[in-house]
Design an enzyme around this catalytic site. Structure first.
Site, PDB file in Angstrom:
ATOM      1  N   ASP A 222      12.463  29.019 -28.306  1.00  0.00           N
ATOM      2  CA  ASP A 222      11.719  28.594 -29.492  1.00  0.00           C
ATOM      3  C   ASP A 222      12.516  27.552 -30.263  1.00  0.00           C
ATOM      4  OD1 ASP A 222      10.155  29.048 -32.196  1.00  0.00           O
ATOM      5  OD2 ASP A 222       9.035  30.183 -30.710  1.00  0.00           O
TER       6      ASP A 222
ATOM      7  N   ARG B  32       8.167  23.112 -45.944  1.00  0.00           N
ATOM      8  CA  ARG B  32       9.160  23.551 -44.964  1.00  0.00           C
ATOM      9  C   ARG B  32      10.149  22.426 -44.627  1.00  0.00           C
ATOM     10  NH1 ARG B  32       9.640  25.781 -38.901  1.00  0.00           N
ATOM     11  NH2 ARG B  32      10.430  27.840 -39.358  1.00  0.00           N
TER      12      ARG B  32
ATOM     13  N   ASP C 206       3.823  23.855 -31.929  1.00  0.00           N
ATOM     14  CA  ASP C 206       3.781  24.410 -33.282  1.00  0.00           C
ATOM     15  C   ASP C 206       3.433  23.320 -34.293  1.00  0.00           C
ATOM     16  OD1 ASP C 206       4.102  26.247 -35.316  1.00  0.00           O
ATOM     17  OD2 ASP C 206       6.176  26.744 -34.835  1.00  0.00           O
ATOM     18  N   MET C 207       3.051  23.732 -35.488  1.00  0.00           N
ATOM     19  CA  MET C 207       2.716  22.794 -36.567  1.00  0.00           C
ATOM     20  C   MET C 207       2.866  23.581 -37.862  1.00  0.00           C
ATOM     21  SD  MET C 207       0.130  21.752 -38.737  1.00  0.00           S
ATOM     22  CE  MET C 207      -0.819  20.340 -39.198  1.00  0.00           C
TER      23      MET C 207
ATOM     24  N   CYS D 220      -0.098  26.716 -31.918  1.00  0.00           N
ATOM     25  CA  CYS D 220       0.464  27.579 -32.945  1.00  0.00           C
ATOM     26  C   CYS D 220       0.539  26.738 -34.213  1.00  0.00           C
ATOM     27  CB  CYS D 220       1.873  27.980 -32.476  1.00  0.00           C
ATOM     28  SG  CYS D 220       2.880  28.778 -33.732  1.00  0.00           S
TER      29      CYS D 220
ATOM     30  N   ASP E 253       2.202  34.929 -37.416  1.00  0.00           N
ATOM     31  CA  ASP E 253       3.629  35.262 -37.416  1.00  0.00           C
ATOM     32  C   ASP E 253       3.839  36.732 -37.715  1.00  0.00           C
ATOM     33  OD1 ASP E 253       4.611  32.855 -36.682  1.00  0.00           O
ATOM     34  OD2 ASP E 253       5.075  32.157 -38.700  1.00  0.00           O
TER      35      ASP E 253
HETATM   36  C1  DGJ Z   1       6.273  29.171 -36.747  1.00  0.00           C
HETATM   37  C2  DGJ Z   1       5.829  29.947 -35.540  1.00  0.00           C
HETATM   38  O1  DGJ Z   1       4.655  30.627 -35.810  1.00  0.00           O
HETATM   39  C3  DGJ Z   1       6.944  30.884 -35.116  1.00  0.00           C
HETATM   40  O2  DGJ Z   1       6.529  31.691 -34.054  1.00  0.00           O
HETATM   41  C4  DGJ Z   1       8.156  30.079 -34.756  1.00  0.00           C
HETATM   42  O3  DGJ Z   1       7.881  29.297 -33.619  1.00  0.00           O
HETATM   43  C5  DGJ Z   1       8.566  29.196 -35.925  1.00  0.00           C
HETATM   44  N1  DGJ Z   1       7.458  28.439 -36.422  1.00  0.00           N
HETATM   45  C6  DGJ Z   1       9.681  28.284 -35.533  1.00  0.00           C
HETATM   46  O4  DGJ Z   1      10.006  27.384 -36.502  1.00  0.00           O
END
Ligand code: DGJ
Length: 730
Positions: A365, A442, A477-478, A525, A547
């Site tokens: 990750d 973030r 991811d975003m 995600c 999450d």
């Molecule tokens: C948000 C994702 O939902 C998490 O699972 C993880 O990948 C974090 N971002 C990493 O920054």
């Protein structure tokens, strides 16, 4: 044939297996909505449409045209000329005057369905779908609106979209282009939608429809944690098995509006589309604008039937991935195991231990690139951090493969950290309003994906990593919503195009990715589940649900998600306890049972959890292999809802041929002095006999469904059981 046109009465009949949708054309050429609901078998009539014409029909009574426009059930209402309900199309002419009026021009009915340029959309063969395109025209503007209705007979779905074409001499400004409208009489409707927040996405909400407008929406640039591009109107008393349900779901991943309006005449107008706020689109002569698709379904048998129609539809006609009907590898993701603190040795330790328990893939990750040890840097610098991954990525991947696991990797391609080489080289690649410091979220900015050069760069950065090693999975991811929508490349006055152009850039990136890497398992995600929508399903067969991996919160999230989405699309992992988000301790077994209802995996430090928990993983991975075909492909039935009863949750998945049914039961709260609980199960063949696996007990389907099944008493909170019923002749 699913679509007929009655030439004499000027009625379009759209039929699915269990529903009928009727559109009529008035003598003036207004295209109106006659009916949507139970399947009609006899030739339809248009008297309901004519009822609205009298006494205000413009050809008879021009003096009251506004009263006509404000009450007529329009298929695609326009703004500015006297329909004061929510319009679907607002257009300004070259002088800035807003108003348009659409009349029937022509139509076409054909087998199959066209692609939507640059957008995700449902698909089907000529045998599976039939399409009606009605062309409407505003002669004064020289503008045409092409209303498209694709009828998926078997799945009880109509996919609607709209295309606006500027056939005139001057430029037009589109200020709102919704994708679908449903004007109906009120049936004391209640409205169901999904809402939430980070870590508690898609909770089901139901409320009475009141006079005025009730909307759910997003202006965050993504479909969002908070609201969902879904809306259903249901008749009072609707539950899983009964009631009329009219549902819309938007195939789009950006700003949206879904709205129901109860009018002065007790009619209801339900609309869905790209949010009209912060949207406009300049349409030069000869250009066209394609609005995204809305999936429309009607169920006369309650919410359960609606869910199954959506599930079937998305599995068959939206998800393209080769993994759609394949068992996904059981993965272990290191996010909750290590967060940013890991190196190759740590990952290999996890991989070795995981292999022993039947886990099949390691996913690395966030934190492997640039100099990233926290969330305040390096997004955009997509080169491996060799201080952490010594010897480079390929070496790590080969070693993981050598252990016997596949390898997956995390990216956040749409973002840029102010502290990154990319930002230092290209500060203008982030969205920013001139003269303002951009709002951080973030610790990061959003890349300007309306620019082709940025899209190209991002794509190559990601693709280069994937080309360099045996990477079988990507978690895309975003982690922030959009703001500060300014682009140095966008000409003055057109910045309201940016939100949509961003989404188009995102779709282009993912389209390129799945084209170059067709065997890649892509999981979308967004800070958990902020971009869980049908648009993203077009590119990835699964999406990280939330999450929040706490088994109890997940019951609610997965119930809401499963209301529309197939279980196979829901990213669900077993994590460690106390849960990192809510601090709750639940049995490892229950966490496994809950995650089994999604694309199963782990999110924990397998080298550190207790012996007892680790010892259960082998059994869980075997259970996944045993049941995943059923869970992935089967029919879903919601049996009980912890969200509603605050005590227990239950759902079932039945194979299509009803030969086996898997029931999951979770007792969230133990109750004193309760001996057993009776559940009315669903999904069985009424006159077939079923053996409960692991017992000698044989039940008839009808007893299980109508008389009920007894859950044995259980001690404690958060405990769960699986019940696997197999038909005796199976
Ligand atoms: C948000 C994702 O939902 C998490 O699972 C993880 O990948 C974090 N971002 C990493 O920054």
């Amino acid at each position: 044939m699913a679509i007929y046109y009655q030439e004499q009465k000027k009625i379009f009949e759209l039929h699915t297996k269990n529903s009928t949708y009727l559109i009529g054309v008035t003598p003036e050429g207004y295209v109106g909505h006659i009916y949507y609901g139970e399947r009609l078998w006899k030739e339809a009539d248009n008297y309901l449409l004519r009822m609205a014409e009298i006494p205000f029909t413009p050809s008879v009574n021009k003096r009251e045209k506004s009263s006509f426009l404000d009450s007529f059930p329009m298929e695609y209402p326009t703004g500015g000329i006297g329909d004061y309900r929510e319009s679907c199309l607002n257009v300004r002419n070259g002088k800035g005057q807003m108003g348009s009026e659409l009349f029937y021009l022509s139509h076409e009915i054909y087998r199959g369905k066209k692609k939507l340029e640059g957008l995700p959309a449902s698909f089907g063969s000529e045998g599976e779908v039939e399409t009606l395109e009605i062309v409407l025209e505003d002669q004064i503007l020289g503008m045409r609106a092409v209303l498209s209705y694709s009828v998926f007979e078997k799945e009880d779905v109509i996919a609607r979209s709209v295309r606006i074409v500027n056939g005139g001499q001057e430029g037009l400004r589109l200020e709102k282009v919704f994708s679908a409208c449903l004007d109906m009489d009120n049936e004391d409707f209640e409205m169901i939608n999904l809402c939430g927040s980070w870590a508690r996405e898609r909770h089901i909400q139901k409320g009475v429809v009141r006079y005025g407008k009730q909307a759910v929406s997003s202006l965050r640039g993504e479909s969002s944690h908070q609201e969902h591009p879904f809306m259903a109107l249901v008749t009072p008393g609707t539950d899983q098995r009964q009631g009329r349900v009219y549902a819309m779901h938007f195939v789009y991943s950006g700003n949206f509006l879904a709205q129901t309006e109860l009018t002065q005449y007790d009619s209801v107008r339900m609309v869905m589309g790209i949010h009209g706020e912060e949207f406009s689109w300049d349409l030069a002569p000869g250009e066209a604008f394609q609005a995204p698709e809305v999936i429309l379904t009607y169920s006369g048998e309650g919410l359960g039937k609606m869910s199954r129609s959506f599930h079937d539809f998305y599995r068959k006609h939206m998800i393209r991935s080769v993994y759609n009907h394949r068992k996904r590898p059981i993965l272990i993701n290191n996010w909750e195991a290590t967060y940013f603190e890991f190196d190759n040795e740590k990952l290999l330790q996890i991989a070795r231990e995981a292999k022993k328990c039947g886990i099949e893939m390691l996913v690395m990750d966030d934190g492997w690139f640039g100099k990233r040890n926290f969330d305040d840097n390096s997004l955009g610098d997509w080169f491996v951090n060799e201080k952490k991954i010594k010897g480079g990525l390929k070496k790590l991947v080969d070693e993981v493969n050598g252990i016997g696991l596949e390898f997956g990797i995390w990216f956040e391609p749409e973002m840029i950290s102010p502290d990154s080489d990319l930002y230092r080289a290209h500060p203008d690649w982030a969205f920013k309003i001139e003269g303002r410091e951009g709002t951080m979220c973030r610790n990061q900015y959003v890349l300007d994906l309306s620019r082709a050069d940025v899209v190209d760069y991002v794509y190559e950065a990601v693709a280069k990593i994937l080309r360099g090693a045996n990477i079988r999975y990507v978690k895309w991811d975003m982690n922030r919503q959009l703001s500060d929508m300014g682009s140095v490349r966008m000409e003055a006055g057109r910045h309201q195009e940016l939100f949509h152009r961003y989404v188009l850039g995102l779709y282009e990136l993912q389209e390129r990715l799945v084209t170059e890497f067709p065997e890649l398992l892509l999981e979308n995600c967004s800070g958990g589940g902020a971009r869980f929508d049908p648009g993203m399903l077009y590119y990835s067969p699964q999406i990280w649900c939330s999450d929040d991996t706490d088994a109890v919160e997940r019951l609610i999230i997965q119930e809401g998600t499963g209301l529309i989405y197939p279980l196979s699309t829901m990213g669900a992992h077993v994590s460690d306890c106390p849960n990192h988000i809510v601090g709750r301790v639940t049995p490892f077994e229950t966490r496994g049972h809950v995650a089994l209802a999604g694309s199963f995996g782990y999110e924990l430090d397998i080298t550190k959890i207790s012996e007892a928990d680790r010892g259960m993983i082998q059994g869980q991975t075997e259970m996944y292999h045993k049941y995943n075909d059923l869970v992935r492909e089967g029919d879903y039935y919601r049996i009980a809802s912890y969200r509603e009863n605050h005590k227990f949750d239950a759902w079932a998945v039945a194979s299509r041929d009803k030969r086996e049914v898997l029931v999951t039961y979770v007792q969230v709260l133990a109750e004193p002095n309760k001996h057993s609980r009776k559940l009315h199960l669903q999904g069985f063949e009424a006159d077939a006999m079923y053996r409960l696996e692991g017992t000698e007990q044989v039940y008839s389907g009808e007893m299980l469904m109508y008389a009920g099944f007894l859950i044995e008493p259980m001690q404690g909170d958060f405990v769960s059981r699986l019940y696997h019923f197999v038909r005796e002749d199976a």
